[in-house]
Design a protein around this motif. Structure first.
Motif, mmCIF file in Angstrom:
data_model
loop_
_atom_site.group_PDB
_atom_site.id
_atom_site.type_symbol
_atom_site.label_atom_id
_atom_site.label_comp_id
_atom_site.label_asym_id
_atom_site.label_seq_id
_atom_site.Cartn_x
_atom_site.Cartn_y
_atom_site.Cartn_z
ATOM 1 N N TYR A 114 2.491 -23.247 21.867
ATOM 2 C CA TYR A 114 1.582 -24.373 22.414
ATOM 3 C C TYR A 114 2.108 -25.715 21.800
ATOM 4 N N THR A 158 -4.857 -29.979 19.891
ATOM 5 C CA THR A 158 -4.103 -29.020 20.326
ATOM 6 C C THR A 158 -4.858 -28.502 21.536
ATOM 7 N N GLY A 161 -2.617 -23.544 23.399
ATOM 8 C CA GLY A 161 -1.780 -22.226 23.990
ATOM 9 C C GLY A 161 -1.270 -22.463 25.888
ATOM 10 N N ASP A 181 -3.744 -17.946 20.184
ATOM 11 C CA ASP A 181 -3.476 -19.153 20.195
ATOM 12 C C ASP A 181 -4.446 -19.780 20.434
ATOM 13 N N SER A 186 -3.284 -21.677 17.695
ATOM 14 C CA SER A 186 -2.588 -22.659 17.861
ATOM 15 C C SER A 186 -3.769 -24.350 17.379
#
Length: 607
Positions: A114, A158, A161, A181, A186
């Motif tokens: 990620y 983030t 991912g 993720d 993530s």
């Protein structure tokens, strides 16, 4: 079955510990930096606290399996983002303050990774902010980061991912690590690593840590608090899609209510606004004010006779029954099912409450335009079954049972025990638009009630010491309105809906009108959030058009009450009082539930 549950939970715990260990490695490498390296100040304004805004400076801080993708100095008034590659957030923020922008890539498993972004402002207020994502989309949320950094926060986000738009879920097919993720890993890793990078960059500790997210972002915030109660001091949770196992399977089941299109039960999406207008007509003045806004939707009992086609013979109070939009009995049953919520075919048991009256204008997001909604069909195909050939017509109760058992990606945020978060001084605000047609407002109420029951023995007054709930009449999913209701109050993604160069509430960037600033005031100064004033403009996305309405949004169980004489469009004419608890409890809190995972999760994670 129990072995499968324990195995999955054990893997979740091990992965949590692995991410924590990675962050600890980063912290150690940060402390090991030499004084000579930290004093390499040859880039003038392109450094803060002795750390240069360049790749080398950050690369020295990162552990194995983590790398710097990009570092860029942004001058005041500049812009930064990934307009050519970020499918979910292609519009970059503009008018940024002077800052250092960083993109980090993290290997999360042998087959997944990620990315996350950081904005490090030259004038830092000492606070750390994490912003969430939306739907199943993948991409760094640069717009919300841009809004956050303009407050003075160091901000992270983030990409969860992967890279996709909100309803594109194909990436999850046969990819359990990518599901992890998206589900939690993530964001958790971004928080841990991001904090260490921020601390190293400014060469001093973070004063307070905050979170703001809506929808999937709301779920992410709740999940992070549940697995890591120490991550944030203040958490702003909007319209949380927390009940992944139930919400997304129910959206899949809704297709059986409404499709195929040639079935008499089908409600065409174009009919929804007229239905909504009739429901507003019926329930607008429950609060004693005729303003076009259903302020107490939990008390709205829809008169279906006024919606039913009368074949020209009607004594109803409106002409809807004689209009082209009137509904037959099968269509009325479809509408009733949306209000009722998720019920099991086998027993009739209701396992999740439904949408509130007043949400009709946005029901198209679950009824969909031409087929089953991707939020339901895509989840079942690509997250749950890994079978792209599965059709909505195949739905039965076993889909929910499987979703409860497997919870792909460990995404469902259904740990209601917030004791550790509370005891360490954490504060949380959960908010929801009462006209949300995607994530039921009642689902947010349900989480709140279960958390109050679990953490505070059902005592709302005790829970209000750390956890409060806001319901915004007339507001749709995360923001905006179809009924000229005040909706803007500094919630996640709201500034982005006003443009790519805004933050807070334009013209009202203070703790009385901005819920994020109100949360900061609660955390740092002990001033609880009793209300926040929401705003809408003559043109709801154009603050320059002038203020149309302002109104206080009251912390549950209080509701906004008009003084009977003042201008109903001015906040000063309203005050917080009354008690809406019984109606909310009836709509969301009456469901029985069991959580076979909670005890095991608590044992494994130490919560």
């Amino acid at each position: 079955m129990l072995a499968m549950m324990c195995s999955g939970l054990l893997q979740f715990s091990v992965r949590t510990l692995a991410v924590t260990a990675l962050a600890a490695t980063l912290a150690s490498s940060t402390l090991a930096r030499s004084d000579a390296d930290s004093n390499n100040n040859d880039n003038g304004r392109r450094q803060v606290s002795g750390v240069n805004c360049n790749v080398a400076a950050f690369a020295n801080l990162l552990p194995i399996a983590t790398k710097v993708e990009k570092v860029e100095y942004v001058s005041a008034g500049g812009t930064f983002g990934e307009p050519l590659t970020d499918l979910m957030y292609p519009i970059p923020p503009t008018n940024l303050p002077e800052l250092c922008a960083v993109i980090i890539s993290v290997v999360s498993s042998p087959v997944s990774s990620y990315r996350f972004g950081i904005f490090l402002p030259a004038e830092w207020n000492g606070r750390f902010l994490t912003v969430g994502n939306g739907g199943f989309g993948g991409g760094i949320n640069w717009l919300d980061m841009g809004a956050g950094v303009r407050y003075g926060f160091a901000v992270v986000s983030t990409d969860t991912g992967h890279n996709s738009t909100t309803g594109d879920i194909y990436w999850a097919l046969n990819n359990p690590e990518m599901k992890e993720d998206w589900g939690w890993r993530s964001l958790h890793g971004t928080v841990l690593l991001g904090k260490n990078l921020v601390t190293a960059y400014y060469a001093k500790p973070i004063g307070h840590s905050y979170y703001s997210g809506c929808s999937t972002g709301g779920r992410q915030g709740l999940k992070e608090v549940q697995i890591s109660p120490g991550s944030f001091d203040g958490v702003l949770v909007g319209a949380p899609a927390w009940y992944t196992s139930h919400l997304n399977t129910w959206i899949g089941k809704i297709a059986t209510y409404n499709w195929p299109a040639d079935d008499p039960k089908h409600i065409d999406w174009e009919t929804l606004p007229p239905i909504g207008a009739e429901v507003v007509r019926q329930c607008d003045d429950i609060d004693g004010v005729s303003d076009g806004i259903i302020s107490l939707p939990e008390q709205c009992n829809v008169n279906y006779d006024a919606l039913r086609c009368s074949n020209g013979i009607s004594t109803a109070a409106s002409n809807f029954a004689n209009s082209d939009n009137c509904l037959n009995d099968a269509q009325i049953d479809t509408l009733k099912q949306l209000y009722t919520g998720f019920t099991l075919d086998s027993t009739g048991e209701r396992v999740m409450p439904g949408l509130l009256p007043g949400s009709e204008n946005q029901m198209y997001t679950v009824l969909n335009y031409s087929d089953a909604s991707p939020y339901g069909l895509g989840y079942i195909r690509y997250f749950l079954l890994d079978n792209p050939l599965w059709e909505a017509s195949q739905y039965n109760d076993s889909i929910l049972q499987l979703a409860e058992l497997l919870d792909p990606g460990n995404a469902t945020a259904n740990n209601y025990n917030l004791t550790t978060f509370r005891d360490r001084g954490g504060k949380m605000l959960i908010y929801h638009g009462a006209s949300d047609g995607l994530v039921p407002t009642t689902a947010g109420s349900l989480y709140y009630k279960r958390a109050v029951d679990t953490t505070s023995g059902g005592d709302v007054n005790a829970a209000r010491e750390f956890f409060r709930r806001l319901e915004i009449p007339g507001m749709q999913h995360c923001g905006l309105t179809e009924v000229d209701a005040p909706w803007a109050f500094g919630g996640a993604s709201q500034a982005a809906s006003l443009g790519n160069d805004t933050y807070s509430v334009p013209g009202f960037a203070d703790s009385q009108h901005d819920v994020l600033l109100a949360l900061v005031d609660w955390v740092e100064n002990g001033n609880p959030v009793d209300q926040v004033i929401a705003t809408t403009w003559n043109s709801q996305k154009e603050p320059s058009s002038g203020v149309l309405r302002q109104r206080p949004i009251c912390a549950y169980p209080d509701t906004a009450q008009w003084d009977g004489t003042g201008n109903i469009d001015e906040a000063a004419s309203w005050s917080c009082g009354g008690d809406n608890s019984s109606h909310v409890a009836n709509s969301a809190g009456s469901l029985a539930y069991t959580n076979p995972f909670s005890v095991i999760v608590d044992m494994l994670l130490g919560d």
